[in-house]
Enzyme design. Sequence first.
Site, mmCIF file in Angstrom:
data_model
loop_
_atom_site.group_PDB
_atom_site.id
_atom_site.type_symbol
_atom_site.label_atom_id
_atom_site.label_comp_id
_atom_site.label_asym_id
_atom_site.label_seq_id
_atom_site.Cartn_x
_atom_site.Cartn_y
_atom_site.Cartn_z
ATOM 1 N N SER A 64 0.690 -1.313 0.072
ATOM 2 C CA SER A 64 0.039 0.017 -0.093
ATOM 3 C C SER A 64 0.899 1.336 0.076
ATOM 4 C CB SER A 64 -0.893 0.013 1.305
ATOM 5 O OG SER A 64 -2.144 1.000 1.009
ATOM 6 N N HIS A 101 -6.801 -6.077 -1.384
ATOM 7 C CA HIS A 101 -5.739 -5.026 -1.307
ATOM 8 C C HIS A 101 -4.574 -5.550 -0.377
ATOM 9 C CE1 HIS A 101 -3.865 -0.848 -0.949
ATOM 10 N NE2 HIS A 101 -4.095 -0.617 0.454
ATOM 11 N N ASP A 142 -8.110 -3.173 -7.234
ATOM 12 C CA ASP A 142 -7.640 -3.038 -5.949
ATOM 13 C C ASP A 142 -8.781 -2.357 -5.013
ATOM 14 O OD1 ASP A 142 -4.762 -2.257 -4.356
ATOM 15 O OD2 ASP A 142 -6.388 -0.945 -3.704
#
Length: 442
Positions: free
Chosen positions: A220, A382, A315
């Site tokens: 991330s 994610h 995502d």
Amino acid sequence: MPPPSPPSSASAPASRHLRLWLRRRGRAGAAGATFAVALLAAALLLTLSYYASAPLASDGGSAATGRSPALVGLTLVRRAQEKGALCLDGSAPGYHLQRGSGTGSQSWLIHLEGGGWCRNLKSCASRQRSMLGSSRYMEHQVEFTGILSDDKSQNPDFYNWNKVKIRYCDGASFSGYVKEELQNGTRFYFRGQRIWEAVMNELVFKGLRNAKQAFLTGCSAGGLATYIHCDAFRTLLPKDSRVKCLADGGFFLNVEDISGKRTMQSFYSDVVRLQGLRERFTHCNSNMEPGQCFFPHEVVKHIVNPVFILNPAYDAWQVQHALAPEASDPQHSWLDCRLDIAKCSSEQLEFLQGFRKELHDAIREVKQKRDWGFYINSCYVHCQSLNSITWHSPTSPRVNNKSIAEAVGDWFFDRRGVKEIDCEYPCNPTCHNLVFTKPFKI
Ligand SMILES: *[C@@H]1O[C@H](CO)[C@@H](O)[C@H](O)[C@H]1NC(C)=O
Ligand SMILES: *[C@@H]1O[C@H](CO)[C@@H](O)[C@H](O)[C@H]1NC(C)=O
């Protein structure tokens, strides 16, 4: 303290009152094959970055292997004040180090933690009262799972390496440097770059300088940091060592959202201005919107060292905040689709397919880079490297019959080139698609 609400901050994997359901498609009924994780409000206030530590299951996925994950203690950077390496609130930054063994004792895997960004003093101020802005709130021990696991069945290629998880507390992907800001009597420190340097300096002395192989990874906002620091990482290591980078869920796209606005670009422009990033990035030029400098699409153009891009085509964080942000959906017509990809209308799916195409177009440029790799699966998820279920298990998502761990290992050790692109949703029955009862509260 409640995390700030959008769009003032986007701590990617941060949410309260969130119930995460991991559903495996194509299995005997959804219920039977559903892993449920109830993340309680109180617990989440303390684990804003839960995605990084226990992404998909509260036990980090150890249920899949039956072995408890190792708990690894927090080390605070020494003489942090003197080095100017400080979290948003001025506290010392930290990392968790687990020593390798046997054939892995001269190999190092570094993981940069994620957790969104803060775009203004207000949202950074609330981070100062959480582990994403202060080591005073960080857990003293964290579980090492997925790519950080020391269990060979869960992490076949890297299990016995030295492993480090670097905590994220600067609000700008380990890349800002501003001396200091004072507002309403509160001091703010934007020192991500200094944190990166100070932690690397300690690790160099702890053995990184003699590494035979090293792998910089991150998820991330930490995936974005991995793109940003990949080449600098290379320079810290011996010339004859094998050094590569893996960015997980970090390919944030500069897309128009469902209302035609460039929500992410405006967000990034605020972060870039707040933390003085334009001056830090040589790829940033004055014709660019400041926010553009921060997108991987721009950053990767200048990376020399080999990088592996691990990203889902859909995502979940980006769908919720870049493609269909709450502010651009006043009628809440996207609410169900954001929570559960299976509930998207055919029109909404068209948007999602367009989003997938934008990612593929962006990656196309990377395809020319021979020693790079990628694995773009068609799951609604994610960050997939930190959880054993998505990283490597009998029920892992697969592309061409390879789990993510197998693909990444094959690429890292040059067993084969890996450039995997999955077919369009909903073609892949091995995906674990996230199902939310409430969207990520950023
Ligand atoms: C500073 O104080 C003003 C007035 O009370 C307030 O509106 C503003 O949000 C505060 N700024 C921060 C960063 O807390
Ligand atoms: C897929 O991989 C598994 C284990 O890696 C193997 O046992 C199986 O035969 C493979 N299936 C196909 C269709 O290649």
